[in-house]
Design a protein around this motif. Structure first.
Motif, short mmCIF file in Angstrom:
data_model
loop_
_atom_site.label_atom_id
_atom_site.label_comp_id
_atom_site.label_asym_id
_atom_site.label_seq_id
_atom_site.Cartn_x
_atom_site.Cartn_y
_atom_site.Cartn_z
N PRO A 1 30.77 -40.26 94.82
CA PRO A 1 30.84 -41.68 94.92
C PRO A 1 32.22 -42.12 94.49
O PRO A 1 33.11 -41.71 93.46
CB PRO A 1 29.69 -42.40 94.43
N PHE A 2 32.38 -43.21 94.97
CA PHE A 2 33.94 -44.02 95.10
C PHE A 2 33.28 -44.33 93.26
O PHE A 2 32.72 -44.92 92.77
CB PHE A 2 34.34 -45.08 95.35
N SER A 3 34.44 -44.67 91.86
CA SER A 3 34.47 -45.52 91.10
C SER A 3 35.87 -45.99 90.64
O SER A 3 36.36 -45.75 91.01
CB SER A 3 33.56 -44.61 90.01
N ILE A 4 35.15 -46.65 89.41
CA ILE A 4 36.32 -48.06 88.51
C ILE A 4 36.44 -47.11 87.50
O ILE A 4 35.81 -46.38 86.81
CB ILE A 4 36.38 -49.51 89.08
N GLY A 5 37.24 -46.34 87.23
CA GLY A 5 37.92 -46.28 85.82
C GLY A 5 39.36 -46.68 85.00
O GLY A 5 40.40 -46.89 85.21
N LYS A 6 38.49 -46.87 84.34
CA LYS A 6 40.49 -48.02 83.35
C LYS A 6 40.86 -49.51 84.40
O LYS A 6 41.94 -49.24 84.53
CB LYS A 6 40.74 -47.03 82.86
N GLY A 7 40.11 -49.44 85.32
CA GLY A 7 40.82 -50.74 86.28
C GLY A 7 41.03 -49.51 87.45
O GLY A 7 42.01 -50.45 88.07
N VAL A 8 41.08 -48.08 87.69
CA VAL A 8 41.38 -48.32 88.86
C VAL A 8 40.71 -47.69 89.35
O VAL A 8 39.59 -46.29 88.95
CB VAL A 8 42.44 -46.91 88.57
N PRO A 9 40.50 -47.43 90.93
CA PRO A 9 39.58 -46.50 91.84
C PRO A 9 39.71 -45.56 91.67
O PRO A 9 41.32 -45.09 92.11
CB PRO A 9 39.92 -47.63 93.24
N THR A 10 38.99 -44.84 90.94
CA THR A 10 38.92 -43.27 91.38
C THR A 10 37.85 -42.39 92.62
O THR A 10 36.60 -42.81 92.83
CB THR A 10 38.67 -42.74 90.10
N VAL A 11 38.10 -41.29 93.23
CA VAL A 11 37.08 -40.43 93.40
C VAL A 11 36.85 -39.33 93.19
O VAL A 11 38.66 -39.02 93.04
CB VAL A 11 37.55 -40.54 95.56
N ASP A 12 36.26 -38.70 92.53
CA ASP A 12 35.65 -37.21 92.00
C ASP A 12 35.29 -36.59 93.56
O ASP A 12 34.66 -37.01 94.56
CB ASP A 12 34.59 -36.95 90.99
N VAL A 13 35.42 -35.37 92.66
CA VAL A 13 35.39 -34.07 93.96
C VAL A 13 35.26 -32.81 93.23
O VAL A 13 35.65 -32.34 92.70
CB VAL A 13 37.28 -33.53 95.15
N MET A 14 34.35 -32.72 93.48
CA MET A 14 33.26 -31.21 92.68
C MET A 14 33.81 -30.31 93.87
O MET A 14 33.73 -30.08 95.12
CB MET A 14 31.66 -31.30 93.10
N LEU A 15 34.47 -29.31 93.28
CA LEU A 15 35.09 -27.92 93.15
C LEU A 15 33.11 -26.92 93.23
O LEU A 15 33.99 -26.29 91.88
CB LEU A 15 35.98 -27.55 93.18
N TYR A 16 33.11 -25.83 93.95
CA TYR A 16 32.31 -25.87 93.66
C TYR A 16 32.74 -23.85 93.72
O TYR A 16 33.53 -23.11 94.81
CB TYR A 16 30.97 -24.94 94.75
N GLY A 17 32.64 -23.22 92.71
CA GLY A 17 32.70 -21.87 92.30
C GLY A 17 33.25 -21.50 90.87
O GLY A 17 32.58 -22.37 90.19
N GLU A 18 33.14 -20.62 90.29
CA GLU A 18 33.48 -19.98 89.38
C GLU A 18 34.66 -19.97 88.63
O GLU A 18 35.79 -18.48 89.20
CB GLU A 18 32.23 -18.74 89.16
N PRO A 19 34.43 -20.76 87.88
CA PRO A 19 36.46 -20.95 87.38
C PRO A 19 36.87 -20.18 85.78
O PRO A 19 35.39 -19.65 85.26
CB PRO A 19 36.32 -22.44 86.89
N HIS A 20 37.58 -19.79 86.82
CA HIS A 20 37.85 -18.33 85.59
C HIS A 20 39.23 -19.07 84.35
O HIS A 20 40.67 -19.19 84.65
CB HIS A 20 38.59 -16.58 85.62
N THR A 21 39.61 -18.80 83.22
CA THR A 21 40.47 -19.43 82.28
C THR A 21 40.29 -18.71 81.21
O THR A 21 39.55 -17.66 80.75
CB THR A 21 39.35 -20.65 81.53
N THR A 22 41.54 -18.17 81.43
CA THR A 22 42.59 -17.36 80.08
C THR A 22 43.27 -18.28 79.85
O THR A 22 44.09 -19.40 80.10
CB THR A 22 43.64 -16.70 81.20
N PHE A 23 43.77 -18.12 78.28
CA PHE A 23 44.43 -18.07 77.39
C PHE A 23 45.26 -17.59 76.60
O PHE A 23 44.64 -16.05 76.27
CB PHE A 23 43.62 -19.31 75.62
N THR A 24 47.14 -17.61 76.58
CA THR A 24 47.67 -16.69 76.31
C THR A 24 48.13 -17.59 75.22
O THR A 24 48.41 -18.93 74.95
CB THR A 24 48.29 -16.41 77.37
N ASP A 25 49.20 -16.84 73.94
CA ASP A 25 50.08 -17.68 73.47
C ASP A 25 52.19 -18.01 73.86
O ASP A 25 52.05 -16.76 74.76
CB ASP A 25 50.53 -16.73 72.27
#
Length: 107
Positions: A83-107
């Motif tokens: 659903p459409f929402s208002i965040g800090k006075g700005v209209p926003t749309v959230d989008v749910m992306l379904y899947g398995e995220p993989h996060t990696t960290f490097t120096d």
């Protein structure tokens, strides 16, 4: 969503987001996306040109700071506009992306 327990929150200013290899801009005022159970929630500004023809197949986020580089990748199984929402006075749309995220960290 019932299980919105973010594992990590990515700031807008330091994050580069790619959907299908194209850079995405015009994120909500606070954060670009959250990792949640089942996938990722993107926070897009309502006027974002990405929303006109939204049909991604791949997601990649890169955040660089003075300590490390964090890369999150995901093949998107399906997506859902929230659903459409208002965040800090700005209209926003959230989008749910379904899947398995993989996060990696490097120096």
């Amino acid at each position: 969503m019932a299980n919105e327990n973010p594992f990590m929150v990515y700031s807008v200013g330091k994050t580069k987001i790619l959907l299908d290899g194209d850079r995405v801009q015009a994120f909500g005022p606070d954060k670009a996306f959250d990792e949640v159970d089942g996938g990722i929630i993107l926070h897009l500004i309502y006027a974002s040109p990405v929303l006109k023809h939204f049909n991604p197949k791949k997601f990649k986020a890169i955040i660089c700071d003075e300590n490390a580089t964090v890369v999150t990748k995901m093949k998107i199984e399906k997506f859902k506009m929230l659903p459409f929402s208002i965040g800090k006075g700005v209209p926003t749309v959230d989008v749910m992306l379904y899947g398995e995220p993989h996060t990696t960290f490097t120096d």
